[in-house]
Design a protein around this motif. Structure first.
Motif, PDB file in Angstrom:
ATOM      1  N   VAL A 153     -59.996  16.742 -64.574  1.00 37.45           N
ATOM      2  CA  VAL A 153     -60.387  15.542 -65.317  1.00 37.45           C
ATOM      3  C   VAL A 153     -59.904  15.615 -66.772  1.00 37.45           C
ATOM      4  O   VAL A 153     -60.598  15.212 -67.693  1.00 37.45           O
ATOM      5  CB  VAL A 153     -61.920  15.301 -65.230  1.00 37.45           C
ATOM      6  CG1 VAL A 153     -62.264  13.888 -65.677  1.00 37.45           C
ATOM      7  CG2 VAL A 153     -62.433  15.500 -63.810  1.00 37.45           C
ATOM      8  N   GLU A 154     -58.680  16.103 -66.949  1.00 38.04           N
ATOM      9  CA  GLU A 154     -58.075  16.168 -68.272  1.00 38.04           C
ATOM     10  C   GLU A 154     -57.243  14.911 -68.557  1.00 38.04           C
ATOM     11  O   GLU A 154     -56.987  14.602 -69.716  1.00 38.04           O
ATOM     12  CB  GLU A 154     -57.185  17.412 -68.387  1.00 38.04           C
ATOM     13  CG  GLU A 154     -57.958  18.709 -68.298  1.00 38.04           C
ATOM     14  CD  GLU A 154     -57.056  19.926 -68.211  1.00 38.04           C
ATOM     15  OE1 GLU A 154     -55.823  19.791 -68.339  1.00 38.04           O
ATOM     16  OE2 GLU A 154     -57.585  21.025 -67.997  1.00 38.04           O
ATOM     17  N   GLY A 155     -56.801  14.241 -67.508  1.00 38.04           N
ATOM     18  CA  GLY A 155     -55.970  13.060 -67.699  1.00 38.04           C
ATOM     19  C   GLY A 155     -55.632  12.417 -66.376  1.00 38.04           C
ATOM     20  O   GLY A 155     -56.163  12.785 -65.331  1.00 38.04           O
ATOM     21  N   LEU A 156     -54.744  11.445 -66.440  1.00 40.99           N
ATOM     22  CA  LEU A 156     -54.299  10.758 -65.239  1.00 40.99           C
ATOM     23  C   LEU A 156     -52.810  10.498 -65.355  1.00 40.99           C
ATOM     24  O   LEU A 156     -52.225  10.619 -66.428  1.00 40.99           O
ATOM     25  CB  LEU A 156     -55.076   9.470 -65.004  1.00 40.99           C
ATOM     26  CG  LEU A 156     -54.860   8.287 -65.935  1.00 40.99           C
ATOM     27  CD1 LEU A 156     -55.468   7.050 -65.337  1.00 40.99           C
ATOM     28  CD2 LEU A 156     -55.436   8.526 -67.299  1.00 40.99           C
ATOM     29  N   ALA A 188     -53.750   7.868 -55.524  1.00 45.19           N
ATOM     30  CA  ALA A 188     -53.927   9.181 -54.911  1.00 45.19           C
ATOM     31  C   ALA A 188     -54.798  10.030 -55.829  1.00 45.19           C
ATOM     32  O   ALA A 188     -54.920   9.752 -57.017  1.00 45.19           O
ATOM     33  CB  ALA A 188     -52.567   9.864 -54.718  1.00 45.19           C
ATOM     34  N   THR A 189     -55.389  11.042 -55.251  1.00 42.31           N
ATOM     35  CA  THR A 189     -56.097  12.046 -56.034  1.00 42.31           C
ATOM     36  C   THR A 189     -55.362  13.361 -55.811  1.00 42.31           C
ATOM     37  O   THR A 189     -54.425  13.434 -55.033  1.00 42.31           O
ATOM     38  CB  THR A 189     -57.573  12.200 -55.601  1.00 42.31           C
ATOM     39  OG1 THR A 189     -57.582  12.741 -54.280  1.00 42.31           O
ATOM     40  CG2 THR A 189     -58.294  10.866 -55.645  1.00 42.31           C
ATOM     41  N   THR A 190     -55.793  14.388 -56.473  1.00 35.30           N
ATOM     42  CA  THR A 190     -55.156  15.696 -56.296  1.00 35.30           C
ATOM     43  C   THR A 190     -56.104  16.685 -55.633  1.00 35.30           C
ATOM     44  O   THR A 190     -55.897  17.893 -55.729  1.00 35.30           O
ATOM     45  CB  THR A 190     -54.690  16.260 -57.644  1.00 35.30           C
ATOM     46  OG1 THR A 190     -55.833  16.435 -58.477  1.00 35.30           O
ATOM     47  CG2 THR A 190     -53.680  15.358 -58.308  1.00 35.30           C
ATOM     48  N   PHE A 205     -54.297  19.249 -63.680  1.00 39.83           N
ATOM     49  CA  PHE A 205     -54.937  18.587 -64.820  1.00 39.83           C
ATOM     50  C   PHE A 205     -55.706  17.351 -64.392  1.00 39.83           C
ATOM     51  O   PHE A 205     -56.735  17.031 -64.973  1.00 39.83           O
ATOM     52  CB  PHE A 205     -53.913  18.259 -65.916  1.00 39.83           C
ATOM     53  CG  PHE A 205     -53.034  17.077 -65.623  1.00 39.83           C
ATOM     54  CD1 PHE A 205     -53.390  15.808 -66.052  1.00 39.83           C
ATOM     55  CD2 PHE A 205     -51.847  17.226 -64.917  1.00 39.83           C
ATOM     56  CE1 PHE A 205     -52.588  14.718 -65.781  1.00 39.83           C
ATOM     57  CE2 PHE A 205     -51.044  16.149 -64.650  1.00 39.83           C
ATOM     58  CZ  PHE A 205     -51.409  14.881 -65.081  1.00 39.83           C
ATOM     59  N   VAL A 206     -55.243  16.649 -63.350  1.00 35.93           N
ATOM     60  CA  VAL A 206     -55.976  15.478 -62.865  1.00 35.93           C
ATOM     61  C   VAL A 206     -57.298  15.929 -62.251  1.00 35.93           C
ATOM     62  O   VAL A 206     -58.354  15.355 -62.534  1.00 35.93           O
ATOM     63  CB  VAL A 206     -55.133  14.671 -61.851  1.00 35.93           C
ATOM     64  CG1 VAL A 206     -55.962  13.591 -61.184  1.00 35.93           C
ATOM     65  CG2 VAL A 206     -53.917  14.057 -62.538  1.00 35.93           C
TER      66      VAL A 206
END
Length: 162
Positions: free
Chosen positions: A148-151, A137-139, A144-145
């Motif tokens: 593009v700070e983390g996953l 999934a994406t947000t 933060f996802v």
């Protein structure tokens, strides 16, 4: 009282490594060449780590930090498959059989679909052949996802007494 099957939930989150860092991305027990790596004491495999947390939770054996902890230098750089194998052996020693594990990776990249089957097979192999399903999934660019700070990895697991 009859031992009923038990479920557990697990979460793991890691920050992306700084741009230009040579660290490899490991996700679902697979290396993802050409993708930016993530920071972590071990290989930072959020899918494998979330699965470990879900399995430990279902069996009532704590969590990843309690079992492995970042204070153990011998686990620096440890692979997600190694951690899954260890968790599976802990469960087996306590009389649990893994029914299945479902994992969802929350990130805009890498694209999971093309390697979903490989991820499921690699994680299943680490768990001694237990059924594993992977989704993504994406947000929609939120949180933060999205920045593009983390996953993140989320997982559920079903275990039953052997």
């Amino acid at each position: 009282m009859t031992d009923l099957p038990r479920t557990g939930i697990g979460v793991d989150v890691h920050a992306w490594a700084p741009e230009g860092d040579s660290r490899a991305l490991w996700l679902g027990c697979l290396e993802w060449p050409g993708e930016r790596g993530i920071e972590g004491h071990s290989d930072g495999d959020v899918a494998a780590h979330a699965a470990c947390n879900a399995l430990l939770s279902a069996a009532g054996l704590g969590d990843l930090g309690a079992v492995f902890g970042t204070g153990r230098p011998e686990l620096a750089g440890a692979s997600g498959s190694r951690l899954l194998e260890h968790v599976a052996s802990l469960l087996q020693a306590q009389g649990w059989t893994i029914g299945n594990v479902a994992v969802q990776v929350v990130a805009p990249r890498p694209k999971i679909g093309p390697r979903r089957g490989e991820m499921e097979a690699a994680m299943s192999a680490a768990l001694g052949g237990a059924a594993v399903s992977v989704s993504a999934a994406t947000t929609d660019s939120l949180g933060f996802v999205g920045r593009v700070e983390g996953l993140a990895g989320l997982a559920t697991a079903l275990v039953a007494r052997s």
